[in-house]
Design a protein around this motif. Structure first.
Motif, PDB file in Angstrom:
ATOM      1  N   GLY A  52       0.847  -1.182   0.000  1.00  0.00           N
ATOM      2  CA  GLY A  52       0.000   0.000   0.000  1.00  0.00           C
ATOM      3  C   GLY A  52       0.883   1.233   0.000  1.00  0.00           C
ATOM      4  N   HIS A  53       1.564   1.478   1.111  1.00  0.00           N
ATOM      5  CA  HIS A  53       2.518   2.571   1.187  1.00  0.00           C
ATOM      6  C   HIS A  53       3.420   2.372   2.401  1.00  0.00           C
ATOM      7  N   ILE A  54       4.556   3.048   2.360  1.00  0.00           N
ATOM      8  CA  ILE A  54       5.513   3.030   3.466  1.00  0.00           C
ATOM      9  C   ILE A  54       5.680   4.461   3.930  1.00  0.00           C
ATOM     10  N   GLU A  55       5.543   4.676   5.230  1.00  0.00           N
ATOM     11  CA  GLU A  55       5.700   6.010   5.799  1.00  0.00           C
ATOM     12  C   GLU A  55       6.851   5.999   6.797  1.00  0.00           C
ATOM     13  N   LEU A  56       7.684   7.029   6.706  1.00  0.00           N
ATOM     14  CA  LEU A  56       8.769   7.220   7.660  1.00  0.00           C
ATOM     15  C   LEU A  56       8.466   8.454   8.492  1.00  0.00           C
ATOM     16  N   GLU A  57       8.729   8.362   9.790  1.00  0.00           N
ATOM     17  CA  GLU A  57       8.569   9.509  10.674  1.00  0.00           C
ATOM     18  C   GLU A  57       9.542  10.608  10.252  1.00  0.00           C
TER      19      GLU A  57
END
Length: 151
Positions: free
Chosen positions: A95-100
């Motif tokens: 789906g997606h990858i999120e980084l802080e």
């Protein structure tokens, strides 16, 4: 004798087992995709692990709500601070990858030296046409300058 209640529990357990069997390997695929993303972003994936956080409805790229597995992981830029991230998997598809939010990594290599300036012979203006070539005309295109002259 098999009662209706027992049959329902049996089908429920069989459905849960089939769902788990079908989803086998999703965590490993999420870990593989997360490793590649961290390499691309020049950050280090900590513990070489993604942890299952939750299963629920998540909006996909088209805005539709779909069932997804959400995994969390930690990464570092400097080696001193831990930052968190998440990866959303729709089945075996990313789906997606999120980084802080994190500081940008220091450049490993110095920027390349600018290219040397090459002396170019002067351009002769007579060889350049003074008017641009006429575009291909189609029945649907109206040129603004021609329209203004007519009106």
């Amino acid at each position: 004798m098999l009662t209706l209640g027992n049959l329902f529990l049996l089908l429920l357990l069989a459905g849960a087992g089939a769902w788990l069997w079908h989803g086998h390997g999703v965590r490993e695929r999420a870990l593989l995709l997360t490793r590649a993303h961290c390499r691309k972003m020049h950050v280090e994936l900590l513990d070489e692990n993604v942890a299952f956080r939750r299963f629920g409805l998540v909006a996909d790229s088209r805005g539709r709500k779909r069932f997804a597995r959400v995994y969390s992981f930690e990464f570092t830029v400097t080696g001193e601070q831990r930052h968190s991230g998440s990866v959303v998997m729709f089945g075996h598809h990313l789906g997606h990858i999120e980084l802080e939010a994190h500081p940008l990594p220091a450049a490993a290599e110095p920027p390349p030296a600018p290219a040397p300036v090459v002396d170019v012979a002067p351009v002769i203006l007579e060889s350049v046409p003074s008017t641009p070539p006429e575009p291909r005309r189609s029945g649907n295109v109206v040129r603004l300058d021609q329209w203004k002259r007519k009106n």
